[in-house]
Design a protein around this motif. Structure first.
Motif, PDB file in Angstrom:
ATOM      1  N   PRO B 118       0.815  -1.224   0.000  1.00 62.31           N
ATOM      2  CA  PRO B 118       0.000   0.000   0.000  1.00 62.31           C
ATOM      3  C   PRO B 118       0.846   1.269   0.000  1.00 62.31           C
ATOM      4  CG  PRO B 118      -0.885  -1.577   1.572  1.00 62.31           C
ATOM      5  CD  PRO B 118       0.415  -2.148   1.097  1.00 62.31           C
ATOM      6  N   MET B 146      -2.302  -1.164   5.383  1.00 62.23           N
ATOM      7  CA  MET B 146      -3.063  -0.042   4.826  1.00 62.23           C
ATOM      8  C   MET B 146      -3.156   1.091   5.849  1.00 62.23           C
ATOM      9  SD  MET B 146      -6.023  -1.533   2.339  1.00 62.23           S
ATOM     10  CE  MET B 146      -6.924  -2.464   3.562  1.00 62.23           C
ATOM     11  N   SER B 154      -9.799  -0.220   1.606  1.00 61.80           N
ATOM     12  CA  SER B 154      -8.866  -0.672   0.584  1.00 61.80           C
ATOM     13  C   SER B 154      -9.095   0.096  -0.707  1.00 61.80           C
ATOM     14  CB  SER B 154      -9.046  -2.166   0.317  1.00 61.80           C
ATOM     15  OG  SER B 154      -8.289  -2.516  -0.823  1.00 61.80           O
TER      16      SER B 154
END
Lengths: 360, 649
Positions: B118, B146, B154
Motif C-alpha cells: 500500500p 493499509m 482498501s
C-alpha cells in the motif's frame, strides 16, 4: 649514550630496500638547501635540523628519493632547508599527504615533520590513523608545548594552568602525552628524544629509519621565544640525572646518580613505579624490552613522566615491533590481482560481459 | 539516449507528447493471447526498501539492454538502509523507460506501476496517469499495512482506482505456493516475490530471460537452493502471465535498431562509466591510478568499482576522512600518479583547503563530485546541481579550478577523460561535476575502441630548465610552459631536480617563498590566466531552422530532459535553439557570441540559478532561470511548458 642498536642488522636493509642508494659518499653539506634558515635565533629547531642533515649521509640513500613533507607551524618550514624533495603542505595534513606519496611510491624514503599543534590538534585524526595503518613513514614530532608561529597560544601538550595569550587565567585543557597517544593508536615504533642531545637524537633517528612502517619520534624542542626553558628539567645537568629515564633495550631501567633509582612493577596493581634501588630489589628492576609484543609496559613507562615537572621522563625507544606495513601489503594485493586475473585489459573491461551489436 | 548522437541527428518520433505510443497490433493467430506492438514503455517498480526493487529494476534493465532497446533509468530510494517497513518514507522505486527509438529521459509518467504494498501505491499513484496499468500485490492490502499509510478502506475496493487498469495479483501467496517444494520457511520464500514480479513483467514485455537466470545462479552461487528458488519464482511469474486471464495482452517493443550507430553496445550507469573513464585515463596517460576517498553517497560506487581493478595497477585508499582522502591523492600526484578523489558536496566542503593547496602546488588532481541534494546532509540519495558555485568559488583566495560536467550516464566516461587531459596538460586540480541522477541512472553505451581513445601521456621533467645568473644550469619548479602556462612536473626520484614546494606564495620561476607584492599579484593573475587559457571545445548550438530567437542553455544531467523538451517544443511548431555546456570553467570561447545571438536565453537548472548567475555576471546577458530542487530530474513536459512560455513571452 652507549647503548647497542636494538634493531636486528637486517632491518635497515628491509625497511629501505626499495630506495635506491647514493652513488658516492654523501656529507651533511649535500643535505643543506640553498635557502636561508629563518627560525628565531636560539630555536631548538636549528639543532634538530643539523642532527637530521648530519644523519642523512649515514643512510646512504639517493637524496632524490628522499622526501620531507610537513604541515604548518614553525617546525613545518623544515623541508625548505633540506636539499631533498619536499612539500610544505597545510595545517595538520602532512601525514595524509605523505601516506599517499609513500603508498604510491615505495622507492621513496618519506619523512613527516610536524609540531604539537599540527600533529595533535588540527591533524590529530591523520596522526592516529597513520600510526594504526603503518605506512612506511617517519614522523618527527617537534614538541615545544606551545603555538609558536601564531605567537604564543597554549597547545595540546601545554600543562594545565599555563598562562598564555589565549589563557590569561590559565589553560583549562588537560594535555596529551604524545607517546601514550601513539601507543594507543597501535604505533609500532614510538620514541622520544631531546633537541639538545644530538647523539641521542641521532641514535633515535637511526632506529626510526630502520623500522619498516610508521615511526613516531617525539622530539622535545625548546621555543626560546614563547616557552623558553620548557624542558630545562631534562637538560639541566643537576636536574636531568633525576628527571630523565634513558631507555635501552635489554637493559635494566635505572637512572639517577649511579643508577640509584629504578623502575619496578608494582605486584599489586601491575603498574610501574620508581623506587630507590637496593640490594634486595635490584633483581626486580624492569628490563626494557622495546620489542615486547604487547604495548602495555611501554604505555606504563610513558605514564611515569609528571606532566608538569617532567620528572621521570623516559627517553629513547619505547616500542619497536614489526607489524604488517600498509604500502607493502597494498603492492602485494596488486601483484596478486595481476597474478590471478592477468594484467588489466582495457578493451575487455570496457566491453564487459553483456554486449549487443548494432549493424549499420 | 545515446551521448554520441547530437540532438539534430536524433529521430523525432510522434510519441513524445506523453501518450503511450501504439505502433501496431496483431491478433492471436493460434488462439493464444493478443500481442500489441508499442514503440516505448515506462515501467515503475515500487515497493518497500527491503523488497528488492532496485535489483528487480536492474535486472529488467539488463534484459532490455540485451534485447536492444534504447533505455533510460531512474532509481529512487531512501537514504535509510531499512526505513520502517511498509511506511511512505521506506518506499523504494525504479523507473525504466525503453523504446524502439532513441530516448532521452527515464520518462515523465509510468505506463505501468508495479506496487508491492500500500505504501508503494500511495507514494507513486500521483505520478501515474489515468488509464495506466497498475499491478498490485493484493496480499499486502490488509488492515495493518493499509493503516500504516492512512488507507481506511482498501483502494482496491473503494473505487478510487477506477480510472486505472488494475491487475490485482496475490504476489506473495503465489510466490510461496510456487516455492513450496523447496522446503523454505515462509519468510524465506516470500523474499522471492520480486522475482515473481520480474517474471510477470518479463512475460508482458517479451524480455529475454536467460541472463536473469544466469545472474541469479551466480549471485546465489553459495546458496544453490536460494538460487533455484529465485529462478522458480521468476519462471512462475512468467507462467502466471501466460496462463491467467487477467493478463490478456502482452506487448512487444522492437529493438531500437535505427537509433544507434553501428557498434558494440552495453548498458552502463554513470558511476560505472566514470570509474572506467578513470582507468582508461590512467592507461592512456601511462600513469598509475591512485584514488584517495572516503565513503559518501552517491559517490561510493566509484571507490567500490576501482577497488575491483587492482590488476590495472589501481591503488585505492579508503582514508580516515574526506580531507585525508584528497590529501593522500595529492601526495600521490606529487609522486607522479594520476590522482583522484571522489566525493559528494559535503565532502567537497571538507576538501576545499586541500584543493586550494593543489591550485598553489599546480599539480594534476581530479576531484569528482557526485552532487546530491543540499545544504548540509540534505538529500543524500537524491539528485541536485547545486555545487556549481562551490566548485567555482568555494576556496579561500583566488583559486580557479577547471570544471567539467558530464551530460548523460555514458558521457561520464568521456567527460572524465577530458578532465584528466586538462589536469595533466595544465597541472591543475579539475572538478568533474556529476550528480545522483547520472550516477545511478543507466543507458546503452557504444563501447569505444581503445585505439580511438585520446593519448594522455605526459612528459616529466628530467633535467635543469634554467640558466642562473652565474651561468649554472638549475631546475626551476615554477618555470612555465609558455603555451599552457603549466609548470614542470618533477617527480621525486629524478636526480638533480630536488625542490621544495608549498602553499606559501612562491616566486614565479624559482618557486622560492616570496612575499613580494608584485610577485603575488603576478602569481594570482597567472594562475587565473592558466585556467582561462585551457583549450576546450567550442559550444555547439542546435538550431535546425537557423532562425530561433530563444536559446535554452543547460549543463550537466539536465541534457536529457532539456533535449526531450526541445523536441516537443519544435514539434508543436515553435523555434528554439539548444546548447549544452560541458565546460563550466573555462567556458567555451564562443559562449559569449552564442548568447549574444538570441533575444532570450533560458537556463534550466536543478539549483536556484547558479549557471545563470555566472553567465549574467560574465556576459551581461539577461538570462532567465528555470529552476527546480526537488531531488529529481526535470520532467520533459514541465520543461517544454516553461520553454514555450519563454518563447511566447
Amino acid at each position: 649514550m652507549t647503548e647497542t642498536i636494538s634493531q636486528p642488522p637486517t632491518a635497515l636493509a628491509e625497511a629501505l630496500s626499495l630506495v635506491p642508494k647514493a652513488e658516492g659518499k654523501q656529507s651533511m653539506k649535500d643535505f643543506k638547501s640553498d635557502q636561508e634558515v629563518r627560525w628565531c635565533p636560539g630555536c631548538g629547531d636549528y639543532a634538530i635540523l643539523a642532527a637530521v642533515q648530519g644523519f642523512m649521509p649515514e643512510l646512504g640513500l639517493a637524496k632524490e628519493n628522499i622526501v620531507f613533507v610537513s604541515g604548518i607551524g614553525c617546525s613545518s618550514r623544515f623541508p625548505y632547508y633540506m636539499n631533498t624533495y619536499g612539500m610544505h603542505s597545510i595545517h595538520g595534513r602532512a601525514p595524509a599527504i605523505a601516506t599517499g606519496l609513500a603508498a604510491a611510491r615505495r622507492d621513496l624514503s618519506v619523512w613527516v615533520v610536524t609540531g604539537d599543534g599540527d600533529a595533535l590538534s588540527i591533524g590529530g585524526n591523520h596522526l592516529i590513523h597513520a600510526l594504526r595503518r603503518n605506512v612506511n613513514l617517519k614522523i618527527l614530532l617537534f614538541n615545544n608545548r606551545i603555538y609558536g608561529l601564531t605567537k604564543g597560544q597554549y597547545s595540546p601538550t601545554s600543562e594545565v594552568g599555563k598562562i598564555t595569550k589565549s589563557t590569561p587565567m590559565g589553560s583549562l585543557d588537560a594535555p596529551f602525552n604524545p607517546i601514550s597517544l601513539a601507543l594507543g593508536a597501535e604505533a609500532g615504533f614510538v620514541a622520544r628524544t631531546v633537541d639538545s642531545d644530538r647523539k641521542h637524537l641521532t641514535q633515535v633517528l637511526r632506529e626510526a629509519a630502520a623500522h619498516p612502517g610508521t615511526a613516531l619520534v617525539e622530539i622535545y624542542q625548546n621555543c626560546n621565544i614563547f616557552n623558553d626553558g620548557a624542558f630545562d628539567a631534562l637538560k639541566d645537568k643537576d636536574q636531568a640525572e633525576e628527571a630523565v629515564i634513558r631507555l635501552e633495550h635489554g637493559k635494566p631501567i635505572r637512572f639517577g646518580a649511579d643508577g640509584a633509582k629504578g623502575v619496578v612493577r608494582n605486584q599489586a596493581t601491575g603498574d610501574l613505579e620508581v623506587v630507590a634501588v637496593t640490594a634486595e630489589n635490584e633483581g626486580s628492576v624492569l628490563v626494557h624490552d622495546a620489542h615486547a609484543a604487547s604495548p602495555t609496559t611501554a604505555f606504563a613507562l610513558s605514564r611515569l613522566a609528571h606532566p608538569d615537572t617532567l620528572h621521570h621522563t623516559p627517553i629513547g625507544v619505547l616500542r619497536d615491533v614489526q607489524r604488517a606495513v600498509y604500502d607493502t601489503d597494498m603492492a602485494t594485493q596488486i601483484d596478486a590481482a595481476v597474478e590471478s586475473k592477468g594484467k588489466g585489459d582495457l578493451g575487455a573491461l570496457l566491453a564487459g560481459n553483456d554486449t549487443w551489436t548494432v549493424v549499420g | 539516449m545515446t551521448s554520441q548522437v547530437s540532438p539534430a541527428e536524433q529521430a523525432e518520433p510522434a510519441d513524445q507528447q506523453g501518450e503511450r505510443g501504439l505502433a501496431g497490433e496483431r491478433g492471436a493467430p493460434d488462439g493464444g493471447k493478443e500481442v500489441r506492438r508499442l514503440d516505448r514503455v515506462i515501467i515503475r517498480f515500487a515497493g518497500d526498501s527491503g523488497d528488492g526493487m532496485q535489483l528487480t529494476g536492474d535486472r529488467f534493465t539488463s534484459e532490455t539492454a540485451s534485447f536492444g532497446n534504447d533505455l533510460s533509468t531512474l532509481p529512487n530510494f531512501p537514504a535509510e538502509i531499512r526505513a520502517p517497513a511498509g511506511t511512505l518514507p521506506g518506499v523504494s522505486s525504479f523507473q525504466l523507460h525503453f523504446a524502439d527509438h532513441d530516448i532521452l529521459t527515464p520518462g515523465d509518467a509510468p505506463d505501468v506501476l508495479v506496487a508491492m504494498n500500500p505504501a508503494a501505491l500511495k507514494a507513486n499513484l500521483g505520478d501515474v496517469p489515468r488509464g495506466a496499468e497498475i499491478i498490485v500485490n493484493t496480499d499486502e492490502f490488509t488492515k495493518r499495512p493499509m493503516a500504516k499509510v492512512g488507507y481506511e478502506r482498501s483502494p482496491l475496493e473503494d473505487g478510487s482506482l477506477d480510472a486505472y487498469q488494475v491487475h490485482p495479483v496475490p504476489l506473495t501467496t503465489l510466490t510461496i505456493e510456487a516455492l513450496k517444494e523447496f522446503g523454505l520457511s515462509r519468510k524465506e520464500a516470500e523474499r522471492s516475490k520480486n522475482m515473481f514480479a520480474l517474471g510477470l513483467l518479463s512475460w508482458m514485455y517479451h524480455r529475454p530471460t536467460e541472463n536473469t537466470e544466469t545472474f541469479l545462479r551466480q549471485k546465489f552461487a553459495k546458496k544453490p537452493q536460494i538460487a533455484e528458488a529465485n529462478v522458480a519464482a521468476f519462471r512462475a511469474g512468467w507462467n502466471f502471465g501466460e496462463t491467467t486471464e487477467d493478463f490478456a495482452v502482452s506487448y512487444e517493443v522492437a529493438p531500437a535498431a535505427t537509433a544507434f550507430p553501428a557498434g558494440t553496445y552495453r548498458n552502463i550507469s554513470g558511476n560505472l562509466a566514470l570509474s572506467y573513464g578513470l582507468i582508461a585515463a590512467s592507461q592512456q596517460a601511462d600513469l598509475p591510478l591512485f584514488l584517495g576517498s572516503y565513503p559518501i553517497t552517491p559517490a561510493s560506487d566509484i571507490l567500490h568499482e576501482l577497488s575491483k581493478h587492482k590488476n590495472f595497477g589501481v591503488r585505492t585508499f579508503q582514508a580516515e576522512d574526506e580531507i585525508a582522502g584528497i590529501g593522500a591523492a595529492l601526495g600521490a600526484a606529487f609522486g607522479g600518479a594520476l590522482a583522484v578523489t571522489t566525493t559528494s558536496g559535503p565532502g567537497v566542503a571538507l576538501k576545499s583547503e586541500t584543493i586550494g593547496l593543489a591550485v598553489s602546488l599546480e599539480l594534476p588532481l581530479l576531484v569528482i563530485d557526485i552532487q546530491r541534494g543540499g545544504p548540509s546532509t540534505g538529500l543524500p540519495t537524491k539528485t541536485e546541481q547545486a555545487d556549481l558555485l562551490q566548485a567555482m568559488y568555494g576556496r579561500n583566495g583566488e583559486a580557479p579550478v577547471p570544471i567539467v560536467a558530464p551530460r548523460t550516464p555514458a558521457d561520464c566516461f568521456d567527460a572524465t577523460l577530458d578532465a584528466a587531459r586538462i589536469a595533466l596538460t595544465y597541472r591543475t586540480p579539475v572538478f568533474v561535476l556529476s550528480d545522483g541522477y547520472l550516477a545511478n541512472g543507466s543507458e546503452p553505451w557504444r563501447v569505444p575502441e581503445v585505439d580511438g581513445l585520446p593519448d594522455l601521456r605526459v612528459q616529466f621533467a628530467t633535467g635543469p630548465n634554467h640558466t642562473a645568473e652565474d651561468g649554472t644550469e638549475v631546475f626551476w619548479p615554477y618555470k612555465r610552459d609558455p603555451q599552457t602556462l603549466a609548470r614542470p612536473w618533477a617527480v621525486p626520484g629524478t636526480p638533480g631536480l630536488e625542490h621544495r614546494i608549498g602553499g606559501i606564495e612562491k616566486q614565479d620561476g624559482s618557486g622560492n617563498i616570496s612575499y613580494d607584492p608584485a610577485n603575488h599579484d603576478h602569481m594570482v593573475r597567472i594562475r587565473q590566466a592558466k585556467v582561462d587559457g585551457i583549450e576546450v571545445e567550442e559550444l555547439a548550438v542546435d538550431d535546425p531552422t537557423g532562425d530561433a530567437r530563444t536559446l535554452v542553455l543547460g549543463w550537466g544531467s539536465t541534457y536529457g530532459p532539456i533535449t526531450a523538451a526541445v523536441r516537443r517544443v519544435r514539434r508543436a511548431g515553435d523555434r528554439i535553439a539548444q546548447a549544452h555546456l560541458r565546460h563550466l570553467n573555462p567556458f567555451p570561447a564562443n559562449l559569449g557570441a552564442v548568447l549574444a545571438r538570441y533575444d532570450k536565453v533560458v537556463v534550466p537548472e536543478m539549483n536556484l540559478g547558479q549557471l545563470a548567475t555566472l553567465i549574467r555576471a560574465k556576459y551581461l546577458v539577461d538570462a532567465r532561470s528555470f529552476t527546480q530542487v526537488r531531488g529529481l530530474p526535470f520532467k520533459a513536459e514541465q520543461l517544454a511548458t516553461a520553454l514555450k512560455e519563454a518563447i511566447d513571452d
